[in-house]
Structures are given as structure tokens and as C-alpha cells.
Design a protein around this motif. Structure first.
Motif, short mmCIF file in Angstrom:
data_model
loop_
_atom_site.label_atom_id
_atom_site.label_comp_id
_atom_site.label_asym_id
_atom_site.label_seq_id
_atom_site.Cartn_x
_atom_site.Cartn_y
_atom_site.Cartn_z
N SER A 32 35.03 72.89 21.34
CA SER A 32 35.13 72.91 19.87
C SER A 32 35.97 71.75 19.36
CB SER A 32 35.73 74.24 19.42
OG SER A 32 34.93 75.33 19.84
N HIS A 84 33.77 68.65 19.23
CA HIS A 84 32.90 68.63 18.05
C HIS A 84 33.70 68.36 16.78
CE1 HIS A 84 29.05 69.74 19.84
NE2 HIS A 84 29.70 70.61 20.62
N TYR A 85 34.92 68.88 16.70
CA TYR A 85 35.75 68.64 15.52
C TYR A 85 36.09 67.15 15.39
CZ TYR A 85 39.75 68.74 12.37
OH TYR A 85 40.60 68.50 11.33
N THR A 92 35.04 64.73 12.31
CA THR A 92 36.04 63.99 11.53
C THR A 92 35.69 62.51 11.47
OG1 THR A 92 37.73 65.58 12.22
CG2 THR A 92 38.49 63.49 11.32
N VAL A 138 30.92 70.42 12.71
CA VAL A 138 31.96 71.34 12.25
C VAL A 138 31.53 72.79 12.45
CG1 VAL A 138 33.32 72.10 10.28
CG2 VAL A 138 32.87 69.68 10.60
N ALA A 188 31.91 73.65 15.97
CA ALA A 188 33.33 73.81 16.31
C ALA A 188 33.82 75.18 15.86
CB ALA A 188 34.15 72.70 15.66
N HIS A 223 35.33 78.13 18.31
CA HIS A 223 36.66 78.72 18.15
C HIS A 223 36.56 80.23 17.97
CE1 HIS A 223 38.86 75.04 18.24
NE2 HIS A 223 38.29 74.54 17.15
N SER A 265 43.46 76.26 15.25
CA SER A 265 42.30 75.37 15.43
C SER A 265 41.11 75.87 14.64
CB SER A 265 41.96 75.27 16.92
OG SER A 265 43.06 74.77 17.66
N ARG A 301 41.64 75.18 10.92
CA ARG A 301 41.48 73.77 10.61
C ARG A 301 40.00 73.38 10.51
NH1 ARG A 301 43.79 69.52 14.88
NH2 ARG A 301 42.17 70.56 16.08
N SER A 302 39.18 73.91 11.42
CA SER A 302 37.75 73.62 11.36
C SER A 302 37.13 74.24 10.11
CB SER A 302 37.06 74.16 12.62
OG SER A 302 37.54 73.50 13.78
N LYS A 320 37.96 72.05 7.19
CA LYS A 320 37.13 70.85 7.19
C LYS A 320 35.73 71.14 6.66
CE LYS A 320 37.89 67.36 8.95
NZ LYS A 320 38.38 66.06 8.40
#
Length: 690
Positions: free
Chosen positions: A352, A355-356, A360, A411, A414, A418, A444, A447-448, A451
Motif C-alpha cells: 500500500s 501505491h501511495y 503522490t 490511492v 493503497a 491498508h 497510514s 493518510r491515504s 489523499k
């Protein structure tokens, strides 16, 4: 001896540093408590296995239905207790938080190996008897050497969690080939039983030869390296480098164990289990390498993000390989559930992250006029194995909508990864105790999600697509590292017995004989040859020495009261050159006999998987015994599961004779370089050294 140990842990023997002792076994540290619990569980497991073996034997011996029903009921209770003890042992193997660094609050915990437990071994009586019978020496004169050996082995049961502890284990391991050559004859058993407990099942394994001792010591050296690496401070570059080195060394030692000892009667040292452990240690070393890269911070730059994505994908790939080896038979029957779920969690977590990072790089950066279009296209094409139909790296870079669509797909993947990691984390009660792991996974995931929300628009109705896989790539691959510490130079405890090339358990010679030497005209009637011990050659059959019983080929072991087993030719000649012709001098010599016939080494090997042999020996050994048995029952011995060979050494030789009346000096001739889970009754086949 133990009571002469100095407070600093170094034994003073004539002003020289001898060996360091281990940790205090009664110290109330987290690791010592864990090892004490492991030892207690091992004793409870062997007690239940004795009861089970007795119940099974009773079932075979009786035909009374009532007795069989009662025994069957008792057997079901015993099997249940064994299963509960196994679960407790699995819990100890899952208690990784005890081994972590106390200040570790921002890194995912690592998995160490627990040390194998063993019973005390008393070498004193067997070694004294062997010295008297085989070497014709007074065994009681070697009490201090035997006590030193036992102290060293006892210290190895509680090694310090540092390089000094590894060195301690390496010293004892280096002594074992010397002991094997001195005391373990190919035609007789010493009566010394080495008992070691399986690290995963607690099943005891007992052997009379030293192969199990060597293998278990190597395993503990690798386990100690994993504990040192786990305790390292991974918030510093030096701590991460130490962790990387320790896990690579642990993998190297375990791989050496797998290639040297095959078909061991212990699950934790079976080839399949060792292969899995090597992969797990390399995966953890790769994870520490990734943490070392991200420790200074990740630059929010297109190329840096793509590079870190491939590094994270590499960590995920290695943990996926570990998990695949854990779910294969027979490893899956004995590996802790905590380990397999942890490997799954890390596989999903680092995939993950990969991929994040790609998302980004695509969403936060656009291709500008000053950017190198060809370089970015090449970098992006190396990240993907294949792209969705109709897409190309250049189209993704140039077209804003396409770039945004691929980025959002990464995303979403990801986020799903997670969520899967959090789901697997909740399945294992031991994992749920690791609050640090849960906080990292949750952060984590959030955060994904953040995003994705920042790049999701309500008026967007484009079709969802699956993000392509990311190719794993690393510039810093974890490699096996065999530490030099596995073999260290040590002084032979039983050096006084003589040179090992001659005075070993494999050689046979007569009892020492006393021969009176009286030179005639300063001529002894023979010459000497060889490195210590010197050998009689060119014997004149008419000389007085031959008449007194000296034979050609005899080894001189003493001249008068001087022991000369370790003296060279020149030193022995210096003792003989001034011998009075009338009084003479008494020398002691031994004659070599035919070597023992070349036959396979026998060893009594027992483990919990062999109920019949186990019940005869292991069940008869008391928990508090010192490794020797006093029972007089007859034992059916099996060929050793392990063998360990030593290369034959060639003896160097030189000749020298006493000066005679016609020669003023002595001439010299040139040198001649001459287990499945309980209950289980699977069996093992005999094997030899790989």
C-alpha cells in the motif's frame, strides 16, 4: 570454576582472560522471565508426554474394555493439556514486545527468535573414566579443566544480548570439535546425553553424540543475533545499520546450519523451517534497509517518490515470500500464528505504501516546461510491468486527466491494502497487543484516505480502473552474511593429553611402558623423527634400548620426570644428550596399534515424535538430572541423525640422532610433508552429514 568468576564476568586464570560468563539466570528482566517461562513449559510438556507414552503403552498391553475406556479418557485429557501448553509456548514466541527497543515508538516491531533450552550435562565422571581407560592418565588431575568446560556450557545457556554473548557461544562451539576428537570414540559411547528442547513445540530431543549440540549452538547464535537486531534503536542510522547487520548475520548462520546439518530430529532445525527462518531474517533486514532510506525524510520529488515506491514494493515482495513459505507443510503446523499474520500485515502495508508513493508522484507533480520529458517517461515505464490497454507512460505524463485517473487508482488500491492490513491485524490477539503497530497502520490508512478525498470531485463520472502492479526494485538488497564469530580460535582444555593428531579418541595405542636408556659411546642406537610427539626410527635391534623393550615407531611421552608430548625433536635431544652412560635414564613410550575399524558412528537419538524410543530413554530421565543416566535397562540404539567429520591431519617429520664419537654434530634430514502439532507419531529416517 563457577565460584571463582570475577564480578566483571571474566574468569582469571593465571592472569589471563579466559571466558565471560552469561547473564544472571535469576535476573528479573523481561527476556530472562520469558526464558524461565519457556524452561518451565518445556518441563511440563515432557511430563505430559511421559504420561501419554505410558497411556499408549497400557492401551497396547491390555484387552480389558473397562481399563481401555479409562485409559482412553485419560489420554484425551493429556492431549488437551499438551495442546494448551503448545498454545502457551506459541504465546512466548509471539511476545516480541519484550525484545524491542524501549524507546521504539515509531517503527513496526520485528520478530526475534527465542533461545533453545537445554538440560545440564555432567562431563566429570565419563571424561575421567575415558581419560583413565583410553589415555592411561589420572582423570582426577583434569578436574579443573572439566569444571571449566561445564562452566562455559552453563554460561552459554544465558548469554548476554550483545556481541560478547555471541562470542561466548562461538567459543563453546569451537571447543566442540576438539572435545569430539578427544573423547568421542567411533566404537564406544561415552554415556553422555545431550538434551535440547524444540523452540516451537517444546519436544525434547536427546542424542549421545555432539552433532545435536553443535547444531543447537549454531541455532542459538543465530537467535541471539535476531534479539540484538530487534533491540537496536531504529530511530538512528547507526542503530538501523546494526539491525541490518544482525539480521543478515542471523540469516547466514541459519543458512549454514541448514546446509551443514540435514534431517535433524528437531522441527525448529528442519530444512523447511530453516529455509523459512532465513527468508524471514532477510525480509526484516530488507525492511530495516527501507527504514534507513526514509529516516532522513522522503523528498517530495517525482523521481524520489518513484524510487521509494519500488523499494517499498521490494519489502512487500520479500514478506509475501515469507508468508508463502509459512503456509506450506510442514512449516504451517508449527510456526506461530502471530508470525504468519504479521508477515501478511507487512505484505499489505508495504504494498500500500508503494501505491501511495506512486499516487503522490502522479497527483502532486505535473510535467512542466523545465522537466526532462524523456527521463520522466523512462522512470515511469520502469515502475510498471504492464499498463492498462490504451495507456502509455508518455500519455500519463502529458495528459492531466489521465494522470489524475491513474493516480486515484493507486490511492484506492493503497486504501484497500491498508484496510486489509487492519483486518488481518484484528484477527490475531497477540497482534492486537502491539499498539505501535495498530497506530502505524491506522495513520497510514488515514493518510491515504485524505489523499483520495483531496482529489475526488463530485462531478467526476469517469470509470474506475484498477491500478497496475508496481515492479519491486532495490539498490540495497539484503544478503546472507556469515559472521567470522562462528569459528574462533580457542585453547584446548585438554591440551595436557598431548597433540591431537596422535592422542585422540580415534587412535589406539598400548599403555605407557618404561624403557631404560643407556647410551654406548654417546650413541643411543636410534634416531628420532617428527613434530610433537617425537617418534623412534632406525632402531638398532642390538642396542640396549631395544633389549629393554623399545620398538621402532614408539612415541616418547616422557623423559625422566619431564613430560615431552609437546616437545619437538631438538628439545627431546637436549634432554637425552647429557644422559650418564652408567645410570641411564628412564623414558616412557607408547606404541600405536591398528586404528579402529571404519564403521558408522552409533548414537542413541530420541525425540517426541518417536514414542517407543522416547519412552525408553527420555521418559526415564528425571527433570533435575544432569544429562547422565543411572538406569540399567537395555537401550536399542539408532544410527545418528547427524554426523560430523574431521579431516585427517598429516604429520610433519624430521630426523635427528645423538652425536657419536665419529661425528661432532648431529645431522638432520629434510622435513617430510608426509513436529506436526500434538498428538503426532511421525518418524524420521536416518541420514548423514550433507
Amino acid at each position: 570454576m563457577t565460584d571463582t568468576m570475577l564480578p566483571n564476568g571474566v574468569k582469571d586464570r593465571g592472569g589471563e582472560k579466559y571466558f565471560k560468563k552469561g547473564c544472571n539466570p535469576l535476573a528479573q528482566t523481561g527476556r530472562s522471565k520469558l526464558q524461565n517461562k519457556r524452561a518451565t513449559l518445556n518441563q511440563q510438556i515432557i511430563k505430559q508426554m511421559r504420561m501419554r507414552a505410558g497411556a499408549e503403552n497400557l492401551l497396547k498391553a491390555t484387552h480389558n474394555n473397562k481399563v481401555r475406556e479409562m485409559v482412553g479418557l485419560e489420554l484425551s485429557y493429556v492431549n488437551s493439556n499438551l495442546q494448551l501448553l503448545m498454545e502457551q509456548l506459541e504465546g512466548l514466541n509471539s511476545s516480541v514486545e519484550v525484545y524491542q527497543n524501549a524507546q521504539e515508538t515509531a517503527n513496526i516491531p520485528l520478530i526475534p527468535l527465542g533461545l533453545k533450552e537445554t538440560k545440564d550435562v555432567d562431563f566429570s565422571v565419563p571424561f575421567k573414566d575415558f581419560i583413565l581407560e583410553h589415555y592411561s592418565e589420572d582423570g582426577s588431575s583434569f578436574e579443573e579443566e572439566i569444571a571449566d568446560l561445564m562452566d562455559l556450557r552453563q554460561a552459554c545457556r544465558t548469554p548476554v544480548r550483545s556481541d560478547a554473548g555471541v562470542e561466548l557461544l562461538a567459543k563453546y562451539y569451537s571447543h566442540l570439535p576438539l572435545l569430539e576428537s578427544r573423547f568421542f570414540s567411533p566404537t564406544r559411547q561415552t554415556g553422555i546425553f545431550f538434551t535440547w528442547y524444540d523452540s516451537f513445540t517444546g519436544v525434547p530431543v536427546c542424542q549421545q553424540n555432539l552433532s545435536l549440540e553443535k547444531a543447537s549452538m549454531l541455532f542459538n547464535m543465530g537467535a541471539l543475533y535476531t534479539q540484538i537486531g530487534t533491540r537496536s534503536d531504529r530511530q538512528t542510522l547507526s542503530g538501523l545499520q546494526e539491525a541490518i547487520s544482525c539480521f543478515q548475520k542471523a540469516a547466514g548462520i541459519l543458512n549454514q546450519l541448514k546446509e551443514t546439518f540435514t534431517h535433524t530430529p528437531s522441527y525448529d532445525m528442519s530444512p523447511a523451517m530453516l529455509s523459512m527462518l532465513v527468508k524471514m531474517m532477510l525480509a526484516q533486514a530488507q525492511e530495516c534497509r527501507f527504514e534507513k532510506l526514509v529516516l532522513p525524510g522522503i523528498r517530495n520529488h517525482f523521481y524520489s517518490l518513484l524510487k521509494m515506491a519500488q523499494e517499498a514494493a521490494k519489502v512487500s515482495e520479500t514478506y509475501d515470500q515469507v508468508h508463502q513459505s509459512m503456509i506450506q507443510t510442514p512449516v504451517k503446523d508449527n510456526v506461530p500464528f502471530f508470525w504468519s499474520t504479521m508477515s501478511q500485515v507487512k505484505t499489505n502495508h508495504y504494498r500500500s505504501l508503494a501505491h501511495y508513493f506512486v499516487a503522490t508522484a502522479l497527483l502532486d507533480h505535473q510535467l512542466g516546461p523545465s522537466d526532462d520529458e524523456d527521463t520522466q517517461e523512462k522512470s515511469l515505464s520502469q515502475v510498471y510491468d504492464r499498463l492498462p490497454e490504451g495507456c502509455s507512460p508518455l500519455d500519463i505524463l502529458k495528459r492531466r486527466e489521465e494522470r489524475r485517473r491513474i493516480g486515484k487508482a493507486h490511492v484506492r488500491r493503497a486504501i484497500l491494502g491498508h484496510e486489509e492490513a487492519l483486518r488481518i491485524h484484528g484477527l490475531c490477539r497477540h497482534l492486537r497487543r502491539l499498539e505501535v503497530l495498530h497506530d502505524i497502520l491506522k495513520a497510514s490508512h488515514e493518510r491515504s484516505l485524505d489523499k483520495f478525498n483531496r482529489h475526488d470531485y463530485e462531478d467526476e463520472f469517469t470509470d474506475h480502473m484498477d491500478a497496475p502492479d508496481i515492479i519491486s526494485k532495490t539498490e540495497h538488497r539484503a544478503e546472507l552474511e556469515v559472521p567470522v564469530a562462528t569459528k574462533v580460535k580457542v585453547a584446548d582444555f585438554f591440551h595436557r593429553l598431548g597433540p591431537l593428531s596422535v592422542f585422540s579418541a580415534k587412535q589406539r595405542w598400548t599403555a605407557p611402558r618404561t624403557v631404560l636408556l643407556r647410551p654406548q659411546d654417546r650413541d643411543l642406537g636410534f634416531t628420532l623423527r617428527g613434530e610433537p610427539p617425537v617418534q623412534v626410527v632406525s632402531l638398532d635391534p642390538l642396542c640396549p634400548a631395544a633389549a629393554n623393550g623399545l620398538k621402532e615407531g614408539d612415541y616418547i611421552v616422557s623423559v625422566g620426570d619431564t613430560d615431552c608430548k609437546w616437545m619437538a625433536v631438538g628439545e627431546v635431544m637436549a634432554l637425552l644428550k647429557d644422559v650418564d652412560e652408567e645410570e641411564g635414564v628412564d623414558i616412557r613410550v607408547v606404541s600405536m596399534m591398528e586404528s579402529y575399524p571404519n564403521m558408522p558412528q552409533k548414537s542413541a537419538t530420541f525425540c517426541g515424535n518417536l514414542p517407543k524410543t522416547y519412552s525408553m530413554i527420555c521418559l526415564a530421565i528425571d527433570e533435575d538430572d544432569n544429562g547422565s543416566t543411572t538406569t540399567s535397562r537395555k537401550v536399542t540404539k539408532k544410527p545418528s541423525f547427524l554426523s560430523w567429520g574431521l579431516k585427517n591431519k598429516l604429520k610433519s617429520a624430521s630426523t635427528l640422532s645423538l652425536p657419536t664419537t665419529s661425528h661432532s654434530a648431529a645431522g638432520s634430514l629434510p622435513w617430510n610433508k608426509p513436529c506436526p502439532t500434538f498428538p503426532s507419531h511421525s518418524t524420521y529416517n536416518d541420514s548423514s552429514l550433507y
